[in-house]
Structures are given as C-alpha cells and as structure tokens.
Design an enzyme around this catalytic site. Sequence first.
Site, PDB file in Angstrom:
ATOM      1  N   ASN A   1     -14.715  -7.489   2.878  1.00 26.11           N
ATOM      2  CA  ASN A   1     -13.970  -7.219   3.848  1.00 26.11           C
ATOM      3  C   ASN A   1     -13.457  -8.082   3.778  1.00 26.11           C
ATOM      4  OD1 ASN A   1     -13.379  -4.531   3.766  1.00 26.11           O
ATOM      5  ND2 ASN A   1     -14.651  -3.374   5.565  1.00 26.11           N
TER       6      ASN A   1
ATOM      7  N   LYS B   1       1.004  -1.622  -0.052  1.00 27.07           N
ATOM      8  CA  LYS B   1      -0.118  -0.151  -0.404  1.00 27.07           C
ATOM      9  C   LYS B   1       1.146   1.642   0.171  1.00 27.07           C
ATOM     10  CE  LYS B   1      -3.836   0.012   2.557  1.00 27.07           C
ATOM     11  NZ  LYS B   1      -4.393   0.086   4.017  1.00 27.07           N
TER      12      LYS B   1
ATOM     13  N   THR C   1     -20.204   1.120   7.538  1.00 25.04           N
ATOM     14  CA  THR C   1     -20.739   0.896   6.476  1.00 25.04           C
ATOM     15  C   THR C   1     -22.392   0.712   6.314  1.00 25.04           C
ATOM     16  OG1 THR C   1     -19.243   0.088   5.316  1.00 25.04           O
ATOM     17  CG2 THR C   1     -20.668  -0.360   3.803  1.00 25.04           C
TER      18      THR C   1
ATOM     19  N   LYS D   1     -17.710  -6.878   6.705  1.00 28.81           N
ATOM     20  CA  LYS D   1     -18.340  -6.377   5.881  1.00 28.81           C
ATOM     21  C   LYS D   1     -18.090  -7.210   4.938  1.00 28.81           C
ATOM     22  CE  LYS D   1     -16.412  -2.493   3.626  1.00 28.81           C
ATOM     23  NZ  LYS D   1     -16.972  -0.662   3.545  1.00 28.81           N
TER      24      LYS D   1
ATOM     25  N   ASP E   1     -16.385  -2.426  10.756  1.00 31.43           N
ATOM     26  CA  ASP E   1     -16.514  -2.438   9.743  1.00 31.43           C
ATOM     27  C   ASP E   1     -16.807  -3.273   8.753  1.00 31.43           C
ATOM     28  OD1 ASP E   1     -17.565  -0.992   7.149  1.00 31.43           O
ATOM     29  OD2 ASP E   1     -15.383  -0.246   6.537  1.00 31.43           O
TER      30      ASP E   1
ATOM     31  N   ASP F   1      -8.712  -4.816   6.123  1.00 29.94           N
ATOM     32  CA  ASP F   1      -9.008  -3.734   6.177  1.00 29.94           C
ATOM     33  C   ASP F   1      -9.632  -3.010   7.497  1.00 29.94           C
ATOM     34  OD1 ASP F   1      -9.659  -0.856   5.643  1.00 29.94           O
ATOM     35  OD2 ASP F   1     -11.110  -1.322   4.146  1.00 29.94           O
TER      36      ASP F   1
END
Length: 361
Positions: free
Chosen positions: A149, A52, A183, A146, A144, A165
């Site tokens: 991820n 990244k 989210t 979901k 988060d 993430d």
Amino acid sequence: CRMPLGEDGNGWKKKTSDIKENYDFKEVLGTGAFSEVVLAEEKRTQRLVAIKCIPKKALEGKENNIENEIAVLHRIKHPNIVSLEDIFESTSHLYLVMQLVSGGELFDRIVEKGFYTERDASQLIHQILDAVKYLHDMGIVHRDLKPENLLYYSMDEDSKIMISDFGLSKIGSGSVMSTACGTPGYVAPEVLAQKPYSKAVDCWSIGVISYILLCGYPPFYDENDAKLFEQILKAEYEFDSPYWDDISDSAKDFICHLMEKEPSKRYTCEQALQHPWISGDTALDKNIHESVSAQIKKNFAKSKWKQAFNATAVVRHMRRLQLGTSLEGPSQITPTSPCHGHLLRNGEEESSLRGPPHSPT
C-alpha cells in the site's frame, strides 16, 4: 431502508452525469474482489487518473465497506496520501476517480536502486509517519498499512511515497476498535488477541515496515498461520546476524519502540517522529543495497508479479501519449477489500513466499 450512497451526512456528493462524458477510459490496470481499476484521461485537461469501477450488484451486503472508504478518502488531503478526486454514480456502477500514482511499489524501487542506505529508509519512514500522524489527528486509523500500500508518486528519483487503500480504515467511532482485520505479518498483537485496540496498531505496522526496509525480510514468518500468529502475539523477533550487523543501534531502538507488545508503551507517531533515527543524524549512510535487495527478491516475489501485471498497461499507454520518462511507470491502486486473511492470487502457491533467513525450512 438504506439511504442512497453519498447522502448519509458524510459531506461528499456523487455526480449522476455519465462519467464517459468527462473521461476517456483507456486500459484496465487491475481487478479486485468486487471492483476494476481503469486508466482514464480527463477530456478537459488531458490529465490521467485511475478510476475504480464498482458494480452495484457487487456492493450488496458490502455497502458499509465502500461508504466507509469514500467517507475516509473524502476527508483526506495530504501530500503523501492518494486522494479521491471525484465520485460518479450510474444506474449500474459507482465510480471513484482517484489520483494516479505512477512510480511503482516501494520494494520494486528499492531493488532497482544501485545505492540504498539507512538514511534512505529513515526518510521513507518519516514520510509515512507524517501521513499516519495526520490520519490519527483526524481520528482515522488505517488498519492495513503494509508495503503493497506504499507507492511512489512518480518515477522521479526523488519522488515522494504515497499511502493508498483505505478499505479497512475506521473513522471516529471512539478511540477503541475490535474488528479483527488487517494482513497477517503486519497486524499488531492486540488485534490477534482479539482485544480492543486503537491507532497504536498503525504504529506497530510502521515498525514492521521499518524492519523490512533495513533487512529485506519480515520479522515474523511461518507458512502455518497459527505459528505466525503465535510469534506476533509474543512479539518474538530478532535482529539476525549477519543481516543486521551493519545496522545502527539507533535504528534497532526505533524499531523496538514501535514493535512494542504493550500498546500503551508503544511509540505514537509523534514520539516516533522525534526519535533521533528520524529527526536526528543517527541513520547511517552505509550502502546496504546488495543485502537488502537480495532478501526482498527472495521474500517478496509476489509483489513483483503483481507489479509487472499492472505496469504493462500504464507504461504502454503513457509511452503512446509520449508523456516522457518522468511519468512512465506503473499505477497501483489497490482495490477495496473487506477484512480478510491472507489471499493467494491465481496460480500462486504458498511456497512461493519464502521465509526470512531465520524461519524454519
């Protein structure tokens, strides 16, 4: 005066040597709001990683967010969580060297299967619960969780699932938090109600994911966010016929305990792991692939769009290296993002995400 990244007592130390002395950069896997993820090969071992790359200019005003992600990732060592392997810093960029996961997204693998059962879903949720319990035991809340991820480690049939993430994670500043993030569709009622909340928000999200794994559509849906939030605040969801007719009562009971409106009554990860649908033999072996995959394709088309985009570079490069089919597949390292609402990708329209069978048309 801010302390330089990596010197704030979090226990991790960046390297200031040129990262390209250690890694050959190959192809871009994806871009985010303020980062780019590149496929790279470690020169010494020929091992592939995902790096990244974050321009320091893009970090202005966001230093806390990226420091938080790094501090979280550095502490985590779990077989079902994508690991941070190294950190480099140049005059212009920060580089996070991440474990490469090449098996693709959860939903895409389910759709590609020819046979899929409650027991398969139970085994997936077991891995997620085990990883999230590990985080909670460390005082970390993901915030988060979901399907996007949740990534497969490899293309192997029996590949493990990985959580990625940690841009919205929170470490040890007490047991209660109040920042509104996550989210829409997966966020717990107490977050929307702007009440203080805790690790129970992750358990709610696991309940939502479990629901989707068994029917292929979300328990809450409306194109109008206000109406969507109203459904979630009231914890209004149903086990619609015919989609849930062949699903066990045990599975429904498990979901109800996780998608419990009152956080104090909601199952913890430890309690969920002891539920017979996870630890016992109540998960059915009936093939539900046809119905579930049809609903996933209908309701989560965006995921497929993103997958196809990111898969191309990885598959092409791995084939060029002749690494064999066990590693061929997409890598999906979701770029860090600040707390945000529902964001659409370029060229997409809200109507491209159709609602579940029971949503208004």
